[in-house]
Design a protein around this motif. Structure first.
Motif, PDB file in Angstrom:
ATOM      1  N   VAL A   1      30.007  19.993  20.472  1.00  0.00           N
ATOM      2  CA  VAL A   1      30.198  18.537  20.567  1.00  0.00           C
ATOM      3  C   VAL A   1      30.939  18.032  19.335  1.00  0.00           C
ATOM      4  O   VAL A   1      31.830  17.180  19.436  1.00  0.00           O
ATOM      5  N   GLU A   2      30.608  18.571  18.183  1.00  0.00           N
ATOM      6  CA  GLU A   2      31.290  18.188  16.941  1.00  0.00           C
ATOM      7  C   GLU A   2      32.766  18.580  16.998  1.00  0.00           C
ATOM      8  O   GLU A   2      33.638  17.801  16.612  1.00  0.00           O
ATOM      9  N   THR A   3      33.065  19.767  17.492  1.00  0.00           N
ATOM     10  CA  THR A   3      34.449  20.225  17.616  1.00  0.00           C
ATOM     11  C   THR A   3      35.220  19.346  18.598  1.00  0.00           C
ATOM     12  O   THR A   3      36.377  18.990  18.344  1.00  0.00           O
ATOM     13  N   ILE A   4      34.583  19.000  19.707  1.00  0.00           N
ATOM     14  CA  ILE A   4      35.238  18.155  20.713  1.00  0.00           C
ATOM     15  C   ILE A   4      35.532  16.779  20.125  1.00  0.00           C
ATOM     16  O   ILE A   4      36.618  16.221  20.337  1.00  0.00           O
ATOM     17  N   ALA A   5      34.592  16.217  19.381  1.00  0.00           N
ATOM     18  CA  ALA A   5      34.802  14.903  18.755  1.00  0.00           C
ATOM     19  C   ALA A   5      35.961  14.961  17.760  1.00  0.00           C
ATOM     20  O   ALA A   5      36.804  14.052  17.716  1.00  0.00           O
ATOM     21  N   TRP A   6      36.021  16.034  16.975  1.00  0.00           N
ATOM     22  CA  TRP A   6      37.120  16.201  16.027  1.00  0.00           C
ATOM     23  C   TRP A   6      38.457  16.316  16.767  1.00  0.00           C
ATOM     24  O   TRP A   6      39.442  15.679  16.404  1.00  0.00           O
ATOM     25  N   ALA A   7      38.474  17.132  17.836  1.00  0.00           N
ATOM     26  CA  ALA A   7      39.707  17.336  18.603  1.00  0.00           C
ATOM     27  C   ALA A   7      40.145  16.047  19.295  1.00  0.00           C
ATOM     28  O   ALA A   7      41.337  15.770  19.406  1.00  0.00           O
ATOM     29  N   ALA A   8      39.195  15.243  19.762  1.00  0.00           N
ATOM     30  CA  ALA A   8      39.528  13.986  20.437  1.00  0.00           C
ATOM     31  C   ALA A   8      40.181  13.013  19.465  1.00  0.00           C
ATOM     32  O   ALA A   8      41.029  12.200  19.865  1.00  0.00           O
ATOM     33  N   GLY A   9      39.813  13.106  18.208  1.00  0.00           N
ATOM     34  CA  GLY A   9      40.388  12.223  17.197  1.00  0.00           C
ATOM     35  C   GLY A   9      41.794  12.613  16.775  1.00  0.00           C
ATOM     36  O   GLY A   9      42.441  11.883  16.021  1.00  0.00           O
ATOM     37  N   ASN A  10      42.274  13.747  17.247  1.00  0.00           N
ATOM     38  CA  ASN A  10      43.609  14.222  16.851  1.00  0.00           C
ATOM     39  C   ASN A  10      44.731  13.676  17.714  1.00  0.00           C
ATOM     40  O   ASN A  10      45.865  14.100  17.574  1.00  0.00           O
TER      41      ASN A  10
ATOM     42  N   TYR B   1      40.356  20.461  22.470  1.00  0.00           N
ATOM     43  CA  TYR B   1      39.631  19.485  23.285  1.00  0.00           C
ATOM     44  C   TYR B   1      39.416  20.015  24.703  1.00  0.00           C
ATOM     45  O   TYR B   1      38.303  19.981  25.230  1.00  0.00           O
ATOM     46  N   ILE B   2      40.452  20.546  25.319  1.00  0.00           N
ATOM     47  CA  ILE B   2      40.368  21.035  26.703  1.00  0.00           C
ATOM     48  C   ILE B   2      39.399  22.205  26.806  1.00  0.00           C
ATOM     49  O   ILE B   2      38.513  22.234  27.667  1.00  0.00           O
ATOM     50  N   TYR B   3      39.546  23.190  25.911  1.00  0.00           N
ATOM     51  CA  TYR B   3      38.647  24.342  25.930  1.00  0.00           C
ATOM     52  C   TYR B   3      37.218  23.916  25.611  1.00  0.00           C
ATOM     53  O   TYR B   3      36.261  24.389  26.219  1.00  0.00           O
ATOM     54  N   GLY B   4      37.063  23.014  24.654  1.00  0.00           N
ATOM     55  CA  GLY B   4      35.731  22.557  24.267  1.00  0.00           C
ATOM     56  C   GLY B   4      35.006  21.883  25.415  1.00  0.00           C
ATOM     57  O   GLY B   4      33.816  22.123  25.635  1.00  0.00           O
TER      58      GLY B   4
END
Length: 162
Positions: A32-41, A50-53
């Motif tokens: 969830v933390e990785t997805i949140a970081w990726a969404a902010g990019n 984001y897609i893989y996460g």
């Protein structure tokens, strides 16, 4: 889910519980933390993290749901507490011999803890169903995909009582 009880050994239940807690407490929060970081990019449509996460998060949530249902339906049975040790019941370690006198050692365990390579077969497997209630010296016929086979029960053992 079937109507049959989900018998499982204490060790098997502990393994399911451990997997559930590892996914829920460790892997899912990190993802969830990785997805949140990726969404902010920025643009999510071309963001591999984001897609893989999101895909992996769906897999984890699906597995958590499955594990939760299996643990809820589980009936933990300790084979060491088996009273009738002269017959094959849940948790028994059985040595059988086929028509060609090839010996094979099996342990009847819950369907969630099977491992054919280690000789642990599910309680509801055809061979396990045929062996239920058998005593040493009994012959049992099993219908397998390769055809009917006869097995003789050579030995039965259980873990020592507590």
């Amino acid at each position: 889910m079937s109507d049959r009880p989900n018998y499982i050994t204490p060790a098997g239940y502990a393994a399911l519980s451990e997997e559930y807690h590892k996914l829920f407490a460790t892997e899912r929060p990190a993802l969830v933390e990785t997805i949140a970081w990726a969404a902010g990019n920025g643009d999510r449509s071309e963001n591999g993290d984001y897609i893989y996460g999101r895909k992996r998060l769906r897999e984890i949530d699906r597995r958590l749901g499955f594990l939760s249902r299996r643990m809820k339906a589980a009936r933990v049975v300790d084979p060491a507490r088996q009273e009738d040790r002269s017959r094959v019941w849940f948790g028994a370690s059985v040595t059988i011999a086929d028509e060609d006198d090839r010996h094979r050692a099996l342990t009847l365990v819950g369907d969630d803890e099977t491992d054919a390579g280690a000789g642990r077969i599910g309680w509801n497997a055809p061979l396990a169903r045929a062996l239920r209630g058998a005593a040493v010296g009994d012959l049992r016929r099993v219908t397998l995909p390769a055809g009917d086979r006869d097995y003789e029960v050579i030995a039965i053992s259980y873990p020592p009582p507590p």
